[in-house]
Enzyme design. Structure first.
Site, PDB file in Angstrom:
ATOM      1  N   GLY A  46       0.777  -1.185   0.087  1.00 57.19           N
ATOM      2  CA  GLY A  46       0.046   0.028  -0.174  1.00 57.19           C
ATOM      3  C   GLY A  46       0.836   1.196  -0.118  1.00 57.19           C
ATOM      4  N   GLN A  51       2.950  10.228   1.832  1.00 58.31           N
ATOM      5  CA  GLN A  51       4.229   9.470   1.904  1.00 58.31           C
ATOM      6  C   GLN A  51       5.263   9.746   0.752  1.00 58.31           C
ATOM      7  OE1 GLN A  51       2.431   5.501   2.241  1.00 58.31           O
ATOM      8  NE2 GLN A  51       4.230   5.410   3.709  1.00 58.31           N
ATOM      9  N   CYS A  91       6.054   0.007   7.408  1.00 57.61           N
ATOM     10  CA  CYS A  91       5.720   1.211   6.875  1.00 57.61           C
ATOM     11  C   CYS A  91       6.967   1.809   5.973  1.00 57.61           C
ATOM     12  CB  CYS A  91       5.268   2.341   7.876  1.00 57.61           C
ATOM     13  SG  CYS A  91       4.661   3.827   7.027  1.00 57.61           S
ATOM     14  N   LEU A  92       6.826   2.046   4.838  1.00 53.91           N
ATOM     15  CA  LEU A  92       7.459   2.550   3.837  1.00 53.91           C
ATOM     16  C   LEU A  92       8.342   3.786   4.413  1.00 53.91           C
ATOM     17  CD1 LEU A  92       6.032   1.604   0.568  1.00 53.91           C
ATOM     18  CD2 LEU A  92       7.704  -0.012   1.873  1.00 53.91           C
TER      19      LEU A  92
HETATM   20  O1  K1U Z   1       1.956   2.598   4.116  1.00 58.00           O
HETATM   21  C1  K1U Z   1       2.819   1.821   3.806  1.00 58.00           C
HETATM   22  O2  K1U Z   1       3.873   2.401   4.236  1.00 58.00           O
HETATM   23  C2  K1U Z   1       2.905   0.688   3.325  1.00 58.00           C
HETATM   24  C3  K1U Z   1       2.856  -0.625   4.151  1.00 58.00           C
HETATM   25  C4  K1U Z   1       1.282  -1.297   4.238  1.00 58.00           C
HETATM   26  C5  K1U Z   1       0.943  -2.102   5.389  1.00 58.00           C
HETATM   27  C6  K1U Z   1       2.058  -3.224   5.547  1.00 58.00           C
HETATM   28  C7  K1U Z   1       1.468  -4.105   6.574  1.00 58.00           C
HETATM   29  C8  K1U Z   1       0.398  -3.858   7.344  1.00 58.00           C
HETATM   30  C9  K1U Z   1      -0.255  -2.691   7.071  1.00 58.00           C
HETATM   31  C10 K1U Z   1       0.121  -1.848   6.251  1.00 58.00           C
HETATM   32  C11 K1U Z   1       3.706  -1.819   3.511  1.00 58.00           C
HETATM   33  O3  K1U Z   1       3.523  -2.025   2.560  1.00 58.00           O
HETATM   34  S1  K1U Z   1       5.094  -2.143   4.385  1.00 58.00           S
HETATM   35  C12 K1U Z   1       5.809  -3.544   3.587  1.00 58.00           C
HETATM   36  C13 K1U Z   1       4.877  -4.883   4.079  1.00 58.00           C
HETATM   37  O4  K1U Z   1       4.707  -4.923   5.268  1.00 58.00           O
HETATM   38  C14 K1U Z   1       4.690  -6.120   3.133  1.00 58.00           C
HETATM   39  C15 K1U Z   1       5.195  -5.947   1.968  1.00 58.00           C
HETATM   40  C16 K1U Z   1       4.917  -7.288   1.299  1.00 58.00           C
HETATM   41  C17 K1U Z   1       4.255  -8.259   1.563  1.00 58.00           C
HETATM   42  C18 K1U Z   1       3.523  -7.977   3.193  1.00 58.00           C
HETATM   43  C19 K1U Z   1       3.923  -6.760   3.829  1.00 58.00           C
HETATM   44 ZN    ZN Z   2       2.678   3.349   5.957  1.00 54.52          ZN
END
Ligand code: K1U
Ligand code: ZN
Length: 175
Positions: A46, A51, A91-92
């Site tokens: 997401g 961001q 979170c990125l």
């Molecule tokens: O908002 C963001 O920073 C993106 C975030 C979204 C998110 C991940 C996990 C739980 C809630 C929201 C990410 O994508 S971080 C990367 C990550 O956690 C992930 C990547 C690939 C597969 C599963 C998780």
């Molecule tokens: Zn985030």
């Protein structure tokens, strides 16, 4: 197509509340395309516009591995919440690949628009989608998942981050 730079905590720009989208035009569709590319490049599931330093209510989500379920969520409103669930969130915008559990609703309903300005409803019965949506909608309000941590967990993270920032500054000034 542009890959945006992701703004990282503690940058105060992450705290700016996002404004509703009013023009559903080619510029919006370009932002959405760039946000998907930025999200895929960063291996995220997401991404919310603040961001990437765009303070508009735009979210992109794709939980698949083959980029086959692109969700564009504009001007979202949560109209229903039930249950509870928690997973290790990342979170990125939060450095050090820090992960922590946050208690959230396990099922939500969201009213929103797509990039063409068409209104639609997401009935997020799948836990990961419900959690990801709440995480991204928080970004639009300037909130981060680390804001939900207990005082001790938060201060341990802040210490780790300060140590890492000191190390980075030293490495940069030595090169
Ligand atoms: O908002 C963001 O920073 C993106 C975030 C979204 C998110 C991940 C996990 C739980 C809630 C929201 C990410 O994508 S971080 C990367 C990550 O956690 C992930 C990547 C690939 C597969 C599963 C998780
Ligand atoms: Zn985030």
């Amino acid at each position: 197509m542009t890959i945006y730079k992701v703004v990282e905590y503690p940058n105060p720009r992450l705290r700016i509340p996002s404004k509703p989208v009013t023009e559903f035009d080619d510029n919006l569709r370009q932002i959405v395309e760039n946000m998907f590319e930025t999200m895929y490049t960063s291996s995220g599931i997401g991404l919310a516009a603040p961001q990437v330093d765009i303070h508009k209510q735009i979210i992109v989500i794709d939980l698949t591995e083959d980029k086959s379920d692109q969700k564009v969520i504009i001007n979202p409103k949560i109209t229903f919440k039930e249950g509870s669930a928690s997973i290790d969130e990342g979170c990125l915008s939060v450095p050090l690949d820090y992960r922590a559990k946050v208690e959230r609703a396990s099922h939500i309903v969201v009213e929103c628009f797509n990039e063409k300005g068409e209104q639609y409803t997401i009935d997020a019965t799948e836990e990961l989608l419900a959690i990801c949506l709440q995480h991204e909608i928080d970004h639009l309000e300037g909130k981060l998942f680390i804001d939900y941590l207990s005082g001790l967990k938060r201060s341990m993270y802040e210490k780790k981050l300060s140590k890492y920032q000191r190390y980075k500054r030293r490495a940069e000034s030595a090169s």
